[in-house]
Design a protein around this motif. Structure first.
Motif, PDB file in Angstrom:
ATOM      1  N   UNK A 146      51.620  23.705 -28.562  1.00  0.00           N
ATOM      2  CA  UNK A 146      52.236  23.381 -27.301  1.00  0.00           C
ATOM      3  C   UNK A 146      52.917  22.018 -27.454  1.00  0.00           C
ATOM      4  N   UNK A 147      54.238  21.951 -27.315  1.00  0.00           N
ATOM      5  CA  UNK A 147      54.948  20.684 -27.445  1.00  0.00           C
ATOM      6  C   UNK A 147      54.585  19.728 -26.307  1.00  0.00           C
ATOM      7  N   UNK A 148      54.476  18.442 -26.640  1.00  0.00           N
ATOM      8  CA  UNK A 148      54.159  17.407 -25.660  1.00  0.00           C
ATOM      9  C   UNK A 148      55.237  16.335 -25.732  1.00  0.00           C
ATOM     10  N   UNK A 149      55.691  15.886 -24.552  1.00  0.00           N
ATOM     11  CA  UNK A 149      56.782  14.927 -24.474  1.00  0.00           C
ATOM     12  C   UNK A 149      56.396  13.744 -23.591  1.00  0.00           C
ATOM     13  N   UNK A 150      56.771  12.542 -24.014  1.00  0.00           N
ATOM     14  CA  UNK A 150      56.621  11.355 -23.172  1.00  0.00           C
ATOM     15  C   UNK A 150      57.724  11.391 -22.119  1.00  0.00           C
ATOM     16  N   UNK A 151      57.378  11.012 -20.896  1.00  0.00           N
ATOM     17  CA  UNK A 151      58.326  11.017 -19.790  1.00  0.00           C
ATOM     18  C   UNK A 151      58.313   9.632 -19.157  1.00  0.00           C
ATOM     19  N   UNK A 152      59.486   9.089 -18.867  1.00  0.00           N
ATOM     20  CA  UNK A 152      59.573   7.802 -18.186  1.00  0.00           C
ATOM     21  C   UNK A 152      59.178   8.025 -16.730  1.00  0.00           C
ATOM     22  N   UNK A 153      57.965   7.610 -16.367  1.00  0.00           N
ATOM     23  CA  UNK A 153      57.435   7.830 -15.020  1.00  0.00           C
ATOM     24  C   UNK A 153      58.240   7.168 -13.923  1.00  0.00           C
ATOM     25  N   UNK A 154      59.020   6.148 -14.261  1.00  0.00           N
ATOM     26  CA  UNK A 154      59.852   5.473 -13.256  1.00  0.00           C
ATOM     27  C   UNK A 154      61.165   6.235 -13.017  1.00  0.00           C
ATOM     28  N   UNK A 155      61.578   7.069 -13.982  1.00  0.00           N
ATOM     29  CA  UNK A 155      62.826   7.825 -13.850  1.00  0.00           C
ATOM     30  C   UNK A 155      62.599   9.274 -13.441  1.00  0.00           C
ATOM     31  N   UNK A 156      61.369   9.764 -13.568  1.00  0.00           N
ATOM     32  CA  UNK A 156      61.053  11.134 -13.162  1.00  0.00           C
ATOM     33  C   UNK A 156      60.735  11.121 -11.668  1.00  0.00           C
ATOM     34  N   UNK A 157      61.685  11.590 -10.853  1.00  0.00           N
ATOM     35  CA  UNK A 157      61.476  11.593  -9.399  1.00  0.00           C
ATOM     36  C   UNK A 157      60.375  12.577  -9.034  1.00  0.00           C
ATOM     37  N   UNK A 158      59.297  12.048  -8.449  1.00  0.00           N
ATOM     38  CA  UNK A 158      58.186  12.863  -7.975  1.00  0.00           C
ATOM     39  C   UNK A 158      57.784  12.383  -6.585  1.00  0.00           C
ATOM     40  N   UNK A 159      57.392  13.331  -5.744  1.00  0.00           N
ATOM     41  CA  UNK A 159      56.935  13.035  -4.401  1.00  0.00           C
ATOM     42  C   UNK A 159      55.507  13.547  -4.280  1.00  0.00           C
ATOM     43  N   UNK A 160      54.606  12.706  -3.787  1.00  0.00           N
ATOM     44  CA  UNK A 160      53.212  13.109  -3.608  1.00  0.00           C
ATOM     45  C   UNK A 160      53.100  14.066  -2.423  1.00  0.00           C
ATOM     46  N   UNK A 161      52.268  15.082  -2.560  1.00  0.00           N
ATOM     47  CA  UNK A 161      52.024  15.994  -1.440  1.00  0.00           C
ATOM     48  C   UNK A 161      50.859  15.523  -0.578  1.00  0.00           C
ATOM     49  N   UNK A 162      50.077  14.570  -1.096  1.00  0.00           N
ATOM     50  CA  UNK A 162      48.895  14.094  -0.386  1.00  0.00           C
ATOM     51  C   UNK A 162      47.626  14.778  -0.846  1.00  0.00           C
ATOM     52  N   UNK A 163      47.755  15.797  -1.703  1.00  0.00           N
ATOM     53  CA  UNK A 163      46.588  16.512  -2.218  1.00  0.00           C
ATOM     54  C   UNK A 163      46.095  15.807  -3.485  1.00  0.00           C
ATOM     55  N   UNK A 164      44.834  15.421  -3.489  1.00  0.00           N
ATOM     56  CA  UNK A 164      44.201  14.793  -4.648  1.00  0.00           C
ATOM     57  C   UNK A 164      42.826  15.433  -4.802  1.00  0.00           C
ATOM     58  N   UNK A 165      42.534  15.915  -6.011  1.00  0.00           N
ATOM     59  CA  UNK A 165      41.262  16.592  -6.271  1.00  0.00           C
ATOM     60  C   UNK A 165      40.619  16.038  -7.533  1.00  0.00           C
ATOM     61  N   UNK A 166      39.278  16.011  -7.582  1.00  0.00           N
ATOM     62  CA  UNK A 166      38.635  15.634  -8.848  1.00  0.00           C
ATOM     63  C   UNK A 166      38.917  16.691  -9.903  1.00  0.00           C
ATOM     64  N   UNK A 167      39.163  16.261 -11.126  1.00  0.00           N
ATOM     65  CA  UNK A 167      39.385  17.170 -12.253  1.00  0.00           C
ATOM     66  C   UNK A 167      38.018  17.434 -12.883  1.00  0.00           C
ATOM     67  N   UNK A 168      37.607  18.681 -12.933  1.00  0.00           N
ATOM     68  CA  UNK A 168      36.274  19.023 -13.409  1.00  0.00           C
ATOM     69  C   UNK A 168      36.280  19.351 -14.903  1.00  0.00           C
ATOM     70  N   UNK A 169      35.121  19.126 -15.556  1.00  0.00           N
ATOM     71  CA  UNK A 169      34.974  19.475 -16.971  1.00  0.00           C
ATOM     72  C   UNK A 169      34.981  20.987 -17.132  1.00  0.00           C
ATOM     73  N   UNK A 170      35.420  21.453 -18.302  1.00  0.00           N
ATOM     74  CA  UNK A 170      35.431  22.877 -18.635  1.00  0.00           C
ATOM     75  C   UNK A 170      34.355  23.150 -19.676  1.00  0.00           C
ATOM     76  N   UNK A 171      33.775  24.343 -19.624  1.00  0.00           N
ATOM     77  CA  UNK A 171      32.755  24.735 -20.586  1.00  0.00           C
ATOM     78  C   UNK A 171      32.900  26.218 -20.889  1.00  0.00           C
ATOM     79  N   UNK A 172      32.344  26.643 -22.028  1.00  0.00           N
ATOM     80  CA  UNK A 172      32.327  28.060 -22.399  1.00  0.00           C
ATOM     81  C   UNK A 172      31.027  28.671 -21.896  1.00  0.00           C
TER      82      UNK A 172
END
Length: 129
Positions: free
Chosen positions: A1-27
């Motif tokens: 899976x290719x991964x790219x650095x993105x200039x966070x100041x130039x990538x226009x993003x708008x927050x939706x107000x939704x914030x959730x804890x990211x949970x650990x994954x297990x098998x």
């Protein structure tokens, strides 16, 4: 899976107000990956990981559309971006892949989230009451 650095100041993003804890994954016993009950931590810093939902414009096959995505970021306290306000991220990277339906999928990860001055993060477990 290719991964790219993105200039966070130039990538226009708008927050939706939704914030959730990211949970650990297990098998599980059947060998399938499942989300657990423990909040994941950022490698190196040990900070809790949060998913901050954002909306941004994306072009796929010549068609521009608004999409939403979760940006995973480490923060000692839960980020509290204002709804529909611009949000920027430090050390932003995106990993892309094409799924089996030939749809482009993106996974976003950031080192930090920049909120407007005066907007304090929520403490973990706080509600919007």
């Amino acid at each position: 899976m290719p991964t790219y650095a993105v200039d966070g100041k130039r990538q226009d993003m708008v927050a939706t107000g939704v914030v959730e804890p990211e949970m650990e994954w297990f098998k599980n016993a059947e060998g399938q990956w499942r989300s657990g009950d423990v909040q994941a931590r950022q490698e190196g810093t040990g900070l809790p990981l949060w998913g901050v939902e954002v909306a941004y414009a994306s072009e796929e096959w010549g068609r521009v559309e608004t999409v939403t995505a979760m940006v995973v970021v480490g923060s000692a306290t839960q980020p509290a971006p204002s709804k529909f306000a611009p949000v920027t991220f430090g050390d932003l990277v995106v990993s892309v892949r094409v799924d089996r339906n030939k749809k482009l999928r993106e996974s976003w990860v950031a080192g930090s989230v920049d909120l407007p001055a005066g907007k304090a993060p929520r403490s973990a477990g706080a509600s919007d009451a």
